[in-house]
Design an enzyme around this catalytic site. Structure first.
Site, PDB file in Angstrom:
ATOM      1  N   PHE A 120      24.723  25.936  37.567  1.00  0.00           N
ATOM      2  CA  PHE A 120      25.896  25.058  37.470  1.00  0.00           C
ATOM      3  C   PHE A 120      26.181  24.336  38.778  1.00  0.00           C
ATOM      4  CE2 PHE A 120      30.750  25.245  37.728  1.00  0.00           C
ATOM      5  CZ  PHE A 120      30.914  23.966  37.213  1.00  0.00           C
ATOM      6  N   TYR A 148      29.419  42.589  41.827  1.00  0.00           N
ATOM      7  CA  TYR A 148      29.049  41.206  42.160  1.00  0.00           C
ATOM      8  C   TYR A 148      29.541  40.817  43.544  1.00  0.00           C
ATOM      9  CZ  TYR A 148      29.835  36.222  42.658  1.00  0.00           C
ATOM     10  OH  TYR A 148      29.916  34.947  43.171  1.00  0.00           O
ATOM     11  N   THR A 170      31.134  33.161  48.049  1.00  0.00           N
ATOM     12  CA  THR A 170      32.314  33.121  47.195  1.00  0.00           C
ATOM     13  C   THR A 170      33.535  33.681  47.913  1.00  0.00           C
ATOM     14  OG1 THR A 170      33.283  34.085  45.174  1.00  0.00           O
ATOM     15  CG2 THR A 170      31.584  35.351  46.273  1.00  0.00           C
ATOM     16  N   ASP A 171      34.727  33.266  47.454  1.00  0.00           N
ATOM     17  CA  ASP A 171      35.954  33.836  48.014  1.00  0.00           C
ATOM     18  C   ASP A 171      36.170  35.271  47.548  1.00  0.00           C
ATOM     19  OD1 ASP A 171      36.607  33.346  45.354  1.00  0.00           O
ATOM     20  OD2 ASP A 171      38.402  32.163  45.783  1.00  0.00           O
ATOM     21  N   GLU A 172      35.417  35.723  46.531  1.00  0.00           N
ATOM     22  CA  GLU A 172      35.617  37.080  46.027  1.00  0.00           C
ATOM     23  C   GLU A 172      35.219  38.151  47.034  1.00  0.00           C
ATOM     24  OE1 GLU A 172      34.779  37.983  41.938  1.00  0.00           O
ATOM     25  OE2 GLU A 172      34.576  35.862  41.445  1.00  0.00           O
ATOM     26  N   LYS A 201      27.502  39.940  47.101  1.00  0.00           N
ATOM     27  CA  LYS A 201      27.634  38.691  47.854  1.00  0.00           C
ATOM     28  C   LYS A 201      28.121  38.963  49.278  1.00  0.00           C
ATOM     29  CE  LYS A 201      27.081  35.003  46.854  1.00  0.00           C
ATOM     30  NZ  LYS A 201      25.864  34.154  46.998  1.00  0.00           N
ATOM     31  N   ASN A 247      45.607  32.195  34.855  1.00  0.00           N
ATOM     32  CA  ASN A 247      44.630  32.073  33.777  1.00  0.00           C
ATOM     33  C   ASN A 247      45.259  31.627  32.468  1.00  0.00           C
ATOM     34  OD1 ASN A 247      42.612  32.858  35.497  1.00  0.00           O
ATOM     35  ND2 ASN A 247      42.359  34.908  34.651  1.00  0.00           N
TER      36      ASN A 247
END
Length: 360
Positions: free
Chosen positions: A11, A159, A133-135, A163, A258
């Site tokens: 993506f 995940y 990622t910000d995660e 990262k 969300n």
């Protein structure tokens, strides 16, 4: 420049390639394993361009990576290849450890050896840009705080832990081996060509098909949303002008719950594709009056972070980048794209997302 991009059929990677091909004269070498979320149809618009090359490669394969470096002699590396679905990382972390950690290690090692073969000017020009990622920063909770480049790492899922591990490897290769690196950490992306396993495309497509729209818990988790073309422009700005060794946070300045995301999509579809004109729902079985009737609250995900939010002031001040799209503009463009490209959705392998409710 010759830019080697990993994960370019995904993506974000495909959006980046389309952006570079449209806004520069750079050559792009796309390497991708083509797992379930990798789709070369995303790159139909550039596939015949003589400045674009594709090689099907697993980034864990050091020998194959070495051959590509020798063949194309890249000036820059932009590393996006990753497993990124949180739910899948909870169900089975193995692929996340292999791709996100061991794959990054392999790419770092090959890059380190490649630099040794370069002349002085080429060495000074080379950059390794790691896209993250910000995660990795963890959970802000319901506070007014923002993630900055100095925020501590506190990943919650397999995940995000994988990262975070890859980020640390990249920084270690910079400090120990003087690899000229850049790191970016982005907020939630959305836009065209998004594989339908994430919140926004699942909401759009489930609504159009009259299927339940799953929302975790009460849907009060908050994310900062970044239109994918904005992200692509930021990544290109960093690889061109970013300072070696620096980290840049990239955000969209669009913090939204969300449930509000899902509701806004349903409201838009009620006008753009009324149920009375939706061929999927004209079978006499549908009794819904609004797409919002399909919203279904489901059990929350284990360890679900409540809020992510990015402070993107550093990239704005130092590199002059800021997002072009507010959420309203971006989500309308996204929904229109899906309405006009349902054949793209039908052509991809949908089986891999049916078993997962969604992930922001």
């Amino acid at each position: 420049m010759k830019i080697l991009i990993t994960g370019g059929a995904g993506f974000i990677g495909s959006a980046l390639i389309r952006y570079i091909m449209s806004n520069s004269q750079d050559t792009v070498i796309n390497i991708d394993k083509l797992t379930y979320a990798g789709n070369l149809q995303n790159l139909d618009s550039v596939s015949s361009n003589p400045r674009y090359f594709f090689r099907k490669i697993d980034i864990c394969n050091k020998a194959a990576l070495t051959n590509v470096f020798r063949e194309f002699r890249p000036d820059r590396v932009m590393h996006l290849a990753a497993e990124s679905h949180v739910d899948k990382s909870i169900d089975g972390p193995d692929e996340f450890i292999k791709t996100n950690i061991l794959g990054t290690y392999a790419l770092l090692e090959v890059s380190k050896e490649y630099i040794k073969s370069l002349d002085k000017d080429s060495k000074e020009n080379f950059r390794f840009h790691h896209i993250s990622t910000d995660e990795v920063y963890g959970d802000l909770g319901f506070t007014n705080l923002l993630f900055t480049e100095e925020s501590s790492y506190s990943p919650s899922s397999p995940y995000s832990a994988s990262k975070a591990s890859s980020d640390h490897l990249v920084r270690a290769w910079h400090r120990t081996f003087n690899l000229p690196i850049l790191i970016t950490n982005c907020s939630n992306n959305y836009g065209p060509f998004h594989f339908p396993e994430k919140l926004i495309p699942i909401t759009i497509l489930n609504a159009l098909k009259g299927q339940n729209i799953p929302v975790y818990g009460k849907g009060d988790q908050i994310r900062d949303w970044l239109y994918v073309d904005d992200h692509a422009s930021a990544l290109y700005k960093v690889i061109k002008d970013g300072a070696i060794g620096e980290t840049y946070n990239i955000g969209g300045n669009n913090e939204i719950k969300n449930i509000d995301i899902v509701t806004s999509i349903c409201n838009y579809l009620d006008k753009a594709m009324p149920i009375s004109k939706n061929n999927y729902l004209l079978d006499g079985k549908s009794t819904i009056k609004s797409y919002k009737d399909l919203i279904t609250f489901v059990n929350d995900r284990p360890g679900h972070d409540l809020r992510y939010a990015i402070d993107a002031s550093k990239i704005n001040v130092e590199l002059g980048w800021e997002p072009r799209y507010d959420f309203q503009t971006g989500i309308e463009k996204t929904i229109k794209w899906y309405l006009n490209n349902l054949e793209w959705v039908e052509n991809i392998n949908n089986e891999s997302y049916k078993n997962y409710r969604h992930q922001e």
